[in-house]
Design an enzyme around this catalytic site. Structure first.
Site, short mmCIF file in Angstrom:
data_model
loop_
_atom_site.label_atom_id
_atom_site.label_comp_id
_atom_site.label_asym_id
_atom_site.label_seq_id
_atom_site.Cartn_x
_atom_site.Cartn_y
_atom_site.Cartn_z
N GLU A 1 47.41 -37.26 33.72
CA GLU A 1 48.52 -37.13 34.68
C GLU A 1 48.40 -38.10 35.57
OE1 GLU A 1 49.13 -32.98 35.65
OE2 GLU A 1 49.93 -32.48 33.77
N ASP B 1 45.01 -36.42 37.01
CA ASP B 1 44.55 -34.82 36.81
C ASP B 1 44.36 -34.52 35.42
OD1 ASP B 1 44.00 -32.36 37.97
OD2 ASP B 1 46.06 -31.59 37.66
N LYS C 1 42.62 -27.41 33.34
CA LYS C 1 42.90 -28.23 34.27
C LYS C 1 41.78 -28.50 35.08
CE LYS C 1 47.27 -29.29 34.18
NZ LYS C 1 47.99 -30.58 34.20
N ARG D 1 45.50 -30.12 27.18
CA ARG D 1 46.62 -29.44 26.72
C ARG D 1 46.41 -28.10 25.74
NH1 ARG D 1 49.89 -30.88 30.69
NH2 ARG D 1 50.20 -33.42 30.76
N GLU E 1 54.07 -36.27 27.08
CA GLU E 1 55.51 -36.73 27.19
C GLU E 1 55.63 -38.06 26.32
OE1 GLU E 1 57.30 -36.27 31.27
OE2 GLU E 1 55.33 -36.81 31.65
N ASP F 1 47.71 -28.69 43.30
CA ASP F 1 48.56 -29.52 42.38
C ASP F 1 49.87 -29.01 42.21
OD1 ASP F 1 48.81 -31.84 40.79
OD2 ASP F 1 48.56 -30.63 38.83
N HIS G 1 59.42 -34.96 34.55
CA HIS G 1 58.47 -34.52 33.83
C HIS G 1 58.60 -33.11 33.45
CE1 HIS G 1 54.33 -33.56 32.73
NE2 HIS G 1 54.14 -32.65 33.86
N THR H 1 39.17 -33.99 38.10
CA THR H 1 40.33 -34.47 38.61
C THR H 1 40.00 -35.99 39.34
OG1 THR H 1 41.51 -32.66 39.00
CG2 THR H 1 42.24 -34.63 40.43
N GLU I 1 49.39 -39.17 39.15
CA GLU I 1 49.70 -38.49 40.35
C GLU I 1 49.58 -39.48 41.31
OE1 GLU I 1 49.06 -34.43 40.50
OE2 GLU I 1 48.80 -34.05 38.16
N GLN J 1 45.08 -25.44 27.84
CA GLN J 1 45.98 -24.84 28.59
C GLN J 1 47.10 -23.93 27.95
OE1 GLN J 1 48.16 -28.00 30.91
NE2 GLN J 1 49.14 -26.40 31.94
#
Length: 367
Positions: A167, A199, A219, A203, A322, A99, A106, A223, A169, A206
């Site tokens: 996420e 993904d 993570k 948070r 975000e 990844d 971002h 996925t 992607e 992490q």
């Protein structure tokens, strides 16, 4: 039509009581390729054997399918199966998963959230496409429920993730391997096609674990990928974003590998973001060059993803951290509810279009 002759994404499907096999989507049906082309490579339960044949075979097969669908409908019609009669599976056997972190917007947003009094980007960010090795065993096909992970949330604290995120992607699927000890060759000789990726990210797990080594349990729990892989040959291309400073020689772009792809993120059916892939700073050819410059080898079925796709506007951010600025500015939904991060029962669906082509969708519901 968006699922017409210019598109023809590959997937793996099965009918009730039958083994999975490779097909191509055409309209609201899937073409059974083993039966239509009399080629047993498509009777496999994954795309890997076909992808390993290489770029010329990909091109020739795509042209053959287009010709048969356009001119030999009497032959192909019996092998077109309505989508409502099939189950879609993970389209390829995932080898390794990498990844990346290739969106300037971002990365800048994340830097401003967590380092408000410092430069948003770390010193290396404009010099190389930052990435990490993920866990291929937890790559799942769209529609697979996602169980809320548990983990350490701080010193002495353990429990379910409270800041579960997405996420949006774009993933790139390797067809042709490379040799251990040698950098990969041209991008288009190795990469078979693209698929949408979510993904999922814990948070809070992490944030506690990632210093100093980076993403791990936050993570690796899931996925999600689309059941459809769109051939590289089908995609509209454009020049990549201007880069400053100029990258090192091995990262110099070898053609236009910016991609004109419009992404859409829906939460419980309501669109909350429209990230533009064209705004990405690092292009996929640069990702592949960096991934293999040290001699790391590629295998058929390897997947590497772009990292969160975000644009400069609030409504173009591809993650909830975000969109809500780490929970400080909740997303307001039309039914009056608000979200900072995902709640149990929430469904996230990511869709994308490349010009007139539909790239399908990737969806998952939190359990």
């Amino acid at each position: 039509m968006s699922w017409g002759l210019d598109n023809l994404p590959y997937g793996v499907f099965s009918r009730s009581g039958e083994a999975p096999r490779v097909g191509v989507r055409y309209g609201d049906r899937v073409l059974d390729l083993a039966a239509a082309l009399h080629d047993e490579v498509f009777a496999a339960p994954s795309l890997n054997p076909f992808m390993a044949r290489g770029r010329q075979a990909w091109h020739d097969t795509r042209a053959l399918i287009q010709n048969k669908l356009a001119d030999d409908r009497a032959i192909t019609e019996p092998h077109l199966v309505p989508l409502e009669q099939v189950r879609l599976h993970l389209p390829f056997e995932v080898g390794d998963y990498v990844d990346f972190y290739c969106s300037l917007d971002h990365a800048s947003n994340i830097g401003r959230i967590f380092r408000p009094d410092a430069e948003p980007l770390l010193p290396n960010w404009r010099h190389l496409p930052v990435g990490y090795h993920g866990r291929s065993g937890t790559v799942v096909v769209s529609g697979t429920p996602v169980r809320r992970p548990s983990g350490q949330l701080g010193a002495g604290a353990f429990g379910p993730c409270r800041k579960l995120d997405i996420e949006a992607e774009l993933g790139f699927v390797i067809g042709v391997p490379s040799e251990l000890g040698s950098p990969a060759g041209p991008f288009e000789e190795h990469v078979f096609g693209v698929t949408l990726v979510n993904d999922w990210s814990a948070r809070d797990i992490q944030a506690w674990e990632y210093v100093p080594l980076g993403p791990f349990l936050g993570k690796s729990f899931a996925t999600s990928v689309s059941p459809w892989v769109t051939p590289l040959e089908a995609l509209p291309r454009l020049p990549g974003r201007t880069q400053d400073p100029e990258p090192l020689d091995y990262l110099r772009r070898q053609g236009d590998w910016g991609l004109d792809i419009a992404v859409e993120v829906a939460l419980n059916g309501e669109v909350v973001s429209r990230p533009p892939y064209s705004s990405m700073y690092w292009t996929p050819d640069q990702m592949l060059a960096h991934l293999t410059v040290n001699g790391a080898s590629l295998r058929t079925g390897d997947l590497f993803a772009s990292g969160t796709i975000s644009g400069p506007l609030r409504e173009e951010r591809g993650s909830l951290i975000e969109l809500t600025w780490n929970g400080a500015d909740p997303v307001k939904l039309a039914n009056g509810e608000t979200r900072t991060f995902l709640e149990d029962g929430d469904t996230v669906t990511i869709r994308a279009k490349a010009g007139d082509l539909t790239l399908g969708e990737v969806s998952g519901t939190i359990r």
